[in-house]
Scaffold this motif. Structure first.
Motif, PDB file in Angstrom:
ATOM      1  N   PRO A   1      38.429  46.192  23.040  1.00 35.03           N
ATOM      2  CA  PRO A   1      37.292  45.432  22.024  1.00 35.03           C
ATOM      3  C   PRO A   1      37.917  45.200  20.862  1.00 35.03           C
ATOM      4  CG  PRO A   1      36.437  47.696  22.958  1.00 35.03           C
ATOM      5  CD  PRO A   1      38.113  47.482  23.556  1.00 35.03           C
ATOM      6  N   ARG A   2      39.104  45.684  20.542  1.00 35.75           N
ATOM      7  CA  ARG A   2      39.576  45.620  19.276  1.00 35.75           C
ATOM      8  C   ARG A   2      41.276  45.519  19.265  1.00 35.75           C
ATOM      9  NH1 ARG A   2      37.464  49.056  14.965  1.00 35.75           N
ATOM     10  NH2 ARG A   2      36.280  47.457  14.420  1.00 35.75           N
ATOM     11  N   TYR A   3      41.808  44.586  18.690  1.00 37.16           N
ATOM     12  CA  TYR A   3      43.246  44.407  18.658  1.00 37.16           C
ATOM     13  C   TYR A   3      43.716  43.752  17.437  1.00 37.16           C
ATOM     14  CZ  TYR A   3      48.183  43.271  20.437  1.00 37.16           C
ATOM     15  OH  TYR A   3      49.388  43.374  20.356  1.00 37.16           O
ATOM     16  N   GLN A   4      44.530  44.194  16.906  1.00 38.70           N
ATOM     17  CA  GLN A   4      45.135  43.870  15.390  1.00 38.70           C
ATOM     18  C   GLN A   4      46.486  43.959  15.285  1.00 38.70           C
ATOM     19  OE1 GLN A   4      44.215  47.300  12.163  1.00 38.70           O
ATOM     20  NE2 GLN A   4      42.586  46.184  12.995  1.00 38.70           N
ATOM     21  N   GLY A   5      47.093  43.147  14.329  1.00 44.81           N
ATOM     22  CA  GLY A   5      48.475  43.200  14.141  1.00 44.81           C
ATOM     23  C   GLY A   5      48.888  42.374  12.939  1.00 44.81           C
ATOM     24  N   ARG A   6      50.180  42.491  12.567  1.00 41.72           N
ATOM     25  CA  ARG A   6      50.729  41.801  11.406  1.00 41.72           C
ATOM     26  C   ARG A   6      52.038  41.595  11.508  1.00 41.72           C
ATOM     27  NH1 ARG A   6      49.134  45.528   6.535  1.00 41.72           N
ATOM     28  NH2 ARG A   6      49.064  43.513   5.518  1.00 41.72           N
ATOM     29  N   ILE A   7      52.606  40.423  11.263  1.00 35.97           N
ATOM     30  CA  ILE A   7      53.878  40.167  11.049  1.00 35.97           C
ATOM     31  C   ILE A   7      54.833  40.735   9.764  1.00 35.97           C
ATOM     32  CG2 ILE A   7      55.594  38.338  10.655  1.00 35.97           C
ATOM     33  CD1 ILE A   7      53.678  36.444  12.312  1.00 35.97           C
ATOM     34  N   ILE A   8      55.754  41.470   9.940  1.00 33.03           N
ATOM     35  CA  ILE A   8      56.689  41.803   8.814  1.00 33.03           C
ATOM     36  C   ILE A   8      58.054  41.097   9.096  1.00 33.03           C
ATOM     37  CG2 ILE A   8      57.414  43.919   7.806  1.00 33.03           C
ATOM     38  CD1 ILE A   8      55.364  45.494   8.830  1.00 33.03           C
ATOM     39  N   ASP A  57      59.590  42.413  18.676  1.00 32.41           N
ATOM     40  CA  ASP A  57      60.535  41.591  17.914  1.00 32.41           C
ATOM     41  C   ASP A  57      59.879  40.115  18.234  1.00 32.41           C
ATOM     42  OD1 ASP A  57      62.413  39.632  17.647  1.00 32.41           O
ATOM     43  OD2 ASP A  57      64.048  41.124  18.284  1.00 32.41           O
ATOM     44  N   LEU A  58      59.695  39.888  16.915  1.00 29.30           N
ATOM     45  CA  LEU A  58      58.775  38.609  16.941  1.00 29.30           C
ATOM     46  C   LEU A  58      59.444  37.306  17.462  1.00 29.30           C
ATOM     47  CD1 LEU A  58      56.168  37.189  15.771  1.00 29.30           C
ATOM     48  CD2 LEU A  58      57.274  36.923  13.535  1.00 29.30           C
ATOM     49  N   SER A  59      60.955  37.187  17.426  1.00 23.83           N
ATOM     50  CA  SER A  59      61.478  36.008  17.843  1.00 23.83           C
ATOM     51  C   SER A  59      61.395  36.103  19.334  1.00 23.83           C
ATOM     52  CB  SER A  59      62.904  36.186  17.275  1.00 23.83           C
ATOM     53  OG  SER A  59      63.580  37.461  17.946  1.00 23.83           O
ATOM     54  N   LYS A  60      61.060  37.132  20.077  1.00 23.31           N
ATOM     55  CA  LYS A  60      61.173  37.214  21.642  1.00 23.31           C
ATOM     56  C   LYS A  60      59.842  36.950  22.069  1.00 23.31           C
ATOM     57  CE  LYS A  60      64.834  40.374  21.480  1.00 23.31           C
ATOM     58  NZ  LYS A  60      65.410  41.812  21.966  1.00 23.31           N
ATOM     59  N   LYS A  97      54.208  35.359  29.413  1.00 23.72           N
ATOM     60  CA  LYS A  97      54.714  36.602  30.434  1.00 23.72           C
ATOM     61  C   LYS A  97      53.833  37.760  29.789  1.00 23.72           C
ATOM     62  CE  LYS A  97      59.052  37.162  27.655  1.00 23.72           C
ATOM     63  NZ  LYS A  97      58.296  36.045  26.695  1.00 23.72           N
ATOM     64  N   ALA A  98      53.739  38.752  30.661  1.00 29.88           N
ATOM     65  CA  ALA A  98      53.288  40.092  30.286  1.00 29.88           C
ATOM     66  C   ALA A  98      54.301  40.715  29.454  1.00 29.88           C
ATOM     67  CB  ALA A  98      52.985  40.914  31.372  1.00 29.88           C
ATOM     68  N   VAL A  99      54.238  41.398  28.222  1.00 30.28           N
ATOM     69  CA  VAL A  99      55.145  41.789  27.309  1.00 30.28           C
ATOM     70  C   VAL A  99      54.987  43.303  27.204  1.00 30.28           C
ATOM     71  CG1 VAL A  99      55.610  39.705  26.190  1.00 30.28           C
ATOM     72  CG2 VAL A  99      53.915  41.259  25.278  1.00 30.28           C
ATOM     73  N   PHE A 101      53.208  51.491  27.850  1.00 34.53           N
ATOM     74  CA  PHE A 101      54.414  51.494  27.679  1.00 34.53           C
ATOM     75  C   PHE A 101      54.755  49.860  27.242  1.00 34.53           C
ATOM     76  CE2 PHE A 101      58.144  53.766  29.438  1.00 34.53           C
ATOM     77  CZ  PHE A 101      58.874  53.979  28.320  1.00 34.53           C
ATOM     78  N   GLY A 102      55.774  49.841  26.155  1.00 32.28           N
ATOM     79  CA  GLY A 102      56.178  48.219  25.847  1.00 32.28           C
ATOM     80  C   GLY A 102      57.162  47.876  26.847  1.00 32.28           C
ATOM     81  N   GLY A 103      57.216  46.610  26.984  1.00 31.44           N
ATOM     82  CA  GLY A 103      58.275  45.863  27.775  1.00 31.44           C
ATOM     83  C   GLY A 103      59.690  45.793  26.908  1.00 31.44           C
ATOM     84  N   GLU A 104      60.706  45.789  27.913  1.00 29.12           N
ATOM     85  CA  GLU A 104      62.076  45.731  27.336  1.00 29.12           C
ATOM     86  C   GLU A 104      62.405  44.313  26.886  1.00 29.12           C
ATOM     87  OE1 GLU A 104      66.149  47.333  29.112  1.00 29.12           O
ATOM     88  OE2 GLU A 104      65.388  45.718  30.249  1.00 29.12           O
ATOM     89  N   ALA A 105      61.973  43.379  27.256  1.00 27.44           N
ATOM     90  CA  ALA A 105      62.379  42.010  26.866  1.00 27.44           C
ATOM     91  C   ALA A 105      61.936  41.691  25.400  1.00 27.44           C
ATOM     92  CB  ALA A 105      61.683  40.914  27.803  1.00 27.44           C
ATOM     93  N   THR A 106      60.698  42.235  24.875  1.00 26.26           N
ATOM     94  CA  THR A 106      60.424  41.928  23.520  1.00 26.26           C
ATOM     95  C   THR A 106      60.613  43.214  22.700  1.00 26.26           C
ATOM     96  OG1 THR A 106      58.037  42.480  24.210  1.00 26.26           O
ATOM     97  CG2 THR A 106      58.797  40.321  24.302  1.00 26.26           C
ATOM     98  N   GLY A 107      61.368  44.180  23.101  1.00 25.41           N
ATOM     99  CA  GLY A 107      61.447  45.394  22.362  1.00 25.41           C
ATOM    100  C   GLY A 107      62.260  45.229  20.970  1.00 25.41           C
ATOM    101  N   VAL A 108      61.891  45.859  20.142  1.00 25.36           N
ATOM    102  CA  VAL A 108      62.742  45.902  18.863  1.00 25.36           C
ATOM    103  C   VAL A 108      64.199  46.451  18.933  1.00 25.36           C
ATOM    104  CG1 VAL A 108      62.788  46.529  16.276  1.00 25.36           C
ATOM    105  CG2 VAL A 108      60.799  45.831  17.290  1.00 25.36           C
ATOM    106  N   THR A 109      65.331  45.789  18.432  1.00 23.83           N
ATOM    107  CA  THR A 109      66.565  46.221  18.604  1.00 23.83           C
ATOM    108  C   THR A 109      67.404  46.294  17.070  1.00 23.83           C
ATOM    109  OG1 THR A 109      67.454  44.069  19.037  1.00 23.83           O
ATOM    110  CG2 THR A 109      66.680  45.221  20.939  1.00 23.83           C
ATOM    111  N   ALA A 110      68.453  46.567  17.241  1.00 27.81           N
ATOM    112  CA  ALA A 110      69.349  46.605  16.060  1.00 27.81           C
ATOM    113  C   ALA A 110      69.813  45.325  15.331  1.00 27.81           C
ATOM    114  CB  ALA A 110      70.675  47.378  16.319  1.00 27.81           C
ATOM    115  N   GLU A 111      69.340  44.158  16.102  1.00 24.22           N
ATOM    116  CA  GLU A 111      69.589  42.792  15.615  1.00 24.22           C
ATOM    117  C   GLU A 111      68.209  42.167  15.379  1.00 24.22           C
ATOM    118  OE1 GLU A 111      70.884  43.900  18.820  1.00 24.22           O
ATOM    119  OE2 GLU A 111      72.866  44.233  17.772  1.00 24.22           O
ATOM    120  N   SER A 112      67.078  42.669  15.421  1.00 20.46           N
ATOM    121  CA  SER A 112      65.904  42.400  15.175  1.00 20.46           C
ATOM    122  C   SER A 112      65.718  41.873  13.684  1.00 20.46           C
ATOM    123  CB  SER A 112      64.751  43.123  15.626  1.00 20.46           C
ATOM    124  OG  SER A 112      64.556  43.408  16.758  1.00 20.46           O
ATOM    125  N   LYS A 113      65.042  40.983  13.278  1.00 22.71           N
ATOM    126  CA  LYS A 113      64.902  40.753  11.883  1.00 22.71           C
ATOM    127  C   LYS A 113      63.301  40.613  11.741  1.00 22.71           C
ATOM    128  CE  LYS A 113      69.346  40.144  10.592  1.00 22.71           C
ATOM    129  NZ  LYS A 113      69.771  41.289  10.007  1.00 22.71           N
TER     130      LYS A 113
END
Length: 796
Positions: free
Chosen positions: A217-224, A271-274, A312-314, A320-332
């Motif tokens: 019923p509720r989903y929220q988020g923000r970009i950083i 990771d927003l870029s993914k 796709k599903a992320v 559990f989160g998905g590996e393809a869109t996970g935050v890594t050391a290269e994420s900006k």
């Protein structure tokens, strides 16, 4: 859930020690499993800095380090692979005392390793009982003050309390929730985390679509944007996570885990870029695949809620989160999500994929549906402080009609007094409920309307509120009142036979009790019962368990088959259970007693012969069973057809003329088709008939001798002994005690179509000896009646 006592005391600091807090929590219904120290007992360990690290001249795997404690330098020989110049670590100086693995203490002394002197020891985590890590010596923050006592620097004078929460208390799966409980129990103020909204510095947003508003019923988020993933998670946060059983991964994951522990709200960062396009909350497509953060691939079903982008599903929602869109050391740039999921949607989903996560553990039990904005702002604040960046506005998609609503519950003083067995003052009731965060409105005359806060989703009825009063007041403080009641003696109906007596009788006859499935194969059901069509199951376990049994025989025969396949030649089984008889649109559940015998009559032994059981063996067992009720004369055995029984060796069991069961030999075709070693004999009787006897009555034994007369009667071969016995008993009067058949003959001297029955008639008078004239008169009456009714004649 594990939590740090010091972290708890940052929010609420009651005037009680560690054990006191543990006892209070346990008595309040939140059982404490164990209390452990954060670190082992040690002293003399300080923050040291390795100035130089040179190879040992006489050992390839050792290094000679120069270590500073802030005032002096010491030479220390160390074998840790991560020992290097510039590292700040735990330094146990000469004279330091450490706890050994066996619980014994040992003192650090000056030593010589391969001809090189060592003045102290550089310590790994496990050597100080801080954790089980032995991959190298401790690595402390670069700004750690050299020379500071390690216990003081890491705040190791702390305890870890492990609480085993019941599923209904999901509100306590956080430090804030536990602090609220401890504050209520101690009447102590609670200082909650001050969370101020973070003003957006950029305008970037992500579109959110709720395709399954009932599940989410509720989903929220923000970009950083422009986060610095090379930043280190602060030591205070790493330590708090570790003491709650969570290891540090990277600053973004650490912050989401920290908010999970602090507030009880699971969060996730992408990771927003993914991400491709906006966020869509939907059900997975059947067979859709998702590689999870742990590297395992999950094949999703269409009942699983997922977070997806436009392609796709992320992530598995709430699990559990998905590996393809996970935050890594290269994420900006990251997208920080926070949601409320319906507990029913998440419940059981993780287990169906062999998973169990901290997020699913909380979502299954319920999360405060008004907590998401606070958690988002708290996580944003921490991320900006640690990894920097620029935050956009919070974007929210919400379905108000699918969100829970704040509930109100009526509470009555009279009900409280009744359940708690004492009169709790109204002022104390209001005070306890107010401390629990509820809004109390008095309705007058001992009644209240209670507004339940959103985080107490386990409270919905009056009994829940009374339980809260008892918890906070203290179960050990409630008065002890022994219940009183007027009990009437229940009459013991001696005419009834106990089912235990039936079991004992059959066990005494050599039977073993079996318990078989109530579901059987459809084809087998038709072979054993052609009068009833077995009820089919809507969702059978297998084809062999597709219909409900209308007789117990198939299960017993299958058990016999199983035993014979394992070289068990002599088998005697019985079962008491239900059969399910369709009657129109209803299903009649009827208790029956069934049995089966096969193989040798006697167990193998030097005194036993090898004769196999026959029809009369099982008939004798059934007669003994029917005699338990004290009225065997009410039962009779008549020739009767049954589809599962041999046509020439089957009988209907009747009580006062009504058929109540069947017995006989298993049909030869069934014996052959099931691959049995026959013959096999079975019985099945309605249980209530066996258990319904007659009231025992005293009868004195006659002191006078019996008189016996033997008769040889010629009768038609189709006439049964039972018919003869009934006529004889009727004509013989009260003095005829028994009619016994001791021989049956057909052959030479007997006309074809006839048979000779040898009967023994026993007579006895209760108060005198019968004379020959009286006995002969009775015999004449019997013979005359048999001649008249069945044409019986005395054989010469």
């Amino acid at each position: 859930m594990k939590f740090s006592e010091n972290w708890l005391r940052e929010l609420v600091n009651p005037a009680t020690d560690t054990q006191g807090i543990a006892d209070q929590i346990t008595m309040a219904g939140l059982e404490v499993d164990e209390v452990l120290p954060v670190a082992g007992q040690f002293s003399g360990v300080v923050v040291g800095e390795i100035l130089t690290a040179e190879p040992h001249p006489n050992a390839d795997k050792l290094q000679v380090c120069q270590v500073s404690d802030g005032s002096e330098q010491f030479q220390v020989v160390c074998g840790a692979p991560n020992a290097r110049a510039g590292l700040k670590t735990a330094f146990a100086k000469v004279g330091a005392v450490l706890g050994g693995p066996d619980g014994k203490e040992f003192k650090i002394k000056k030593a010589k390793l391969r001809q090189v002197e060592s003045f102290g020891m550089l310590c790994a985590d496990d050597e100080l009982s801080i954790s089980e890590d032995h991959g190298g010596i401790m690595e402390l923050a670069a700004d750690a003050p050299v020379g500071t006592d390690l216990r003081e620097y890491l705040d190791l004078n702390d305890s870890i309390i492990d609480v085993d929460l019941t599923p209904n208390r999901g509100d306590c799966l956080s430090i804030a929730g536990l602090a609220r409980e401890v504050g209520v129990l101690n009447k102590a103020p609670v200082t909650y985390v001050d969370v101020a909204p973070v003003a957006p510095s950029i305008d970037d947003t992500v579109t959110i679509t709720l395709e399954d508003p009932e599940g989410c019923p509720r989903y929220q988020g923000r970009i950083i944007r422009n986060v610095d993933m090379s930043a280190a998670t602060p030591l205070w946060m790493v330590e708090k996570l570790r003491r709650c059983g969570i290891r540090s991964i990277d600053p973004v994951v650490d912050v989401t885990n920290y908010v999970l522990l602090e507030l009880g709200q699971p969060m996730h960062a992408f990771d927003l870029s993914k991400l491709s396009g906006g966020i869509v909350v939907r059900k997975a497509k059947q067979g859709e695949k998702l590689t999870l953060l742990d590297g395992n691939e999950a094949e999703l079903n269409d009942k699983t809620l997922v977070i997806a982008d436009s392609e796709k599903a992320v992530a598995m929602a709430g699990i559990f989160g998905g590996e393809a869109t996970g935050v890594t050391a290269e994420s900006k740039d990251i997208f920080l999500e926070c949601a409320y999921f319906n507990p029913i949607t998440i419940a059981g989903r993780a287990r169906s994929y062999g998973l169990h996560t901290d997020a699913s553990h909380r979502y299954e039990r319920g999360v405060d549906w008004q907590l998401q904005r606070k958690a988002t702002e708290r996580a944003t604040q921490l991320l900006l402080d640690i990894v920097g960046g620029e935050a956009g506005p919070v974007v929210e998609a919400v379905s108000n009609e699918n969100l829970p609503t704040s509930s109100t519950v009526k509470l009555r003083q009279s009900k409280v007094n009744q359940v708690l067995a004492f009169a709790m003052p109204a002022a104390e009731i209001e005070e306890i409920l107010t401390r629990l965060g509820m809004q109390v409105e008095s309705s007058g005359e001992g009644e209240w309307t209670i507004a339940v806060p959103s985080y107490r989703f386990d409270i919905s009825i009056e009994a829940d509120l009374i339980e809260e009063l008892a918890r906070v007041y203290g179960y050990n403080n409630l008065p002890v009142k022994v219940p009183t009641a007027e009990l009437n003696m229940i009459a013991d109906d001696e005419s009834k036979v106990g089912i235990k007596d039936v079991r004992r009788q059959l066990i005494a006859a050599g039977y073993q009790e079996a318990i078989t499935y109530s579901f059987i194969e459809k084809g087998l059901a038709a072979q054993f019962d052609d009068k009833h069509e077995a009820k089919a199951l809507a969702n059978p376990i297998s084809a062999e368990m597709a219909v409900m049994r209308t007789t117990i025989w198939p299960g017993l025969v299958k058990a016999l088959q199983y035993n014979q396949n394992r070289q068990q030649g002599r088998v005697r089984l019985f079962e008491t259970g239900q059969r399910f008889l369709p009657e129109g649109d209803e299903l009649i559940q009827e208790n029956v007693i069934a049995g089966l015998i096969c193989g040798p009559r006697q167990a193998e032994g030097w005194t036993a012969d090898s004769a196999t059981v026959d029809f009369f063996d099982i008939k004798g067992d059934v007669e003994a069973l029917l005699a338990l009720g004290g009225c065997p004369e009410q039962f009779s055995f008549v020739a009767g057809r049954h589809v599962a029984l041999h046509p020439g060796q089957s009988a209907a069991i009747q009580r006062n003329g009504e058929t109540v069961g069947y017995m006989g030999a298993l049909h030869p075709e069934l014996v052959k088709s099931l691959g049995l070693n026959g013959p096999v004999f079975l019985f099945e009787i309605v249980q209530s008939v066996v258990l319904d006897g007659q009231l025992p009555r005293f009868g004195s034994l006659s002191k006078f001798p019996e008189s016996r007369r033997d008769l040889a009667l010629l009768v038609d071969e189709n006439i049964s002994f039972e018919s003869i016995r009934l006529v004889a008993k009727e004509q013989g009067g009260e003095f005829l005690k028994a009619v016994t058949l001791f021989d049956v003959y057909q052959g030479k001297g007997v006309e074809p179509g006839q048979k000779s029955l040898a009967l023994g008639l026993t007579l006895q008078h209760p108060s005198r000896t019968l004379n020959d004239e009286e006995v002969n008169e009775v015999i004449d009456f019997v013979v005359s009646a048999l001649k008249k009714q069945y044409g019986a004649t005395l054989r010469e």
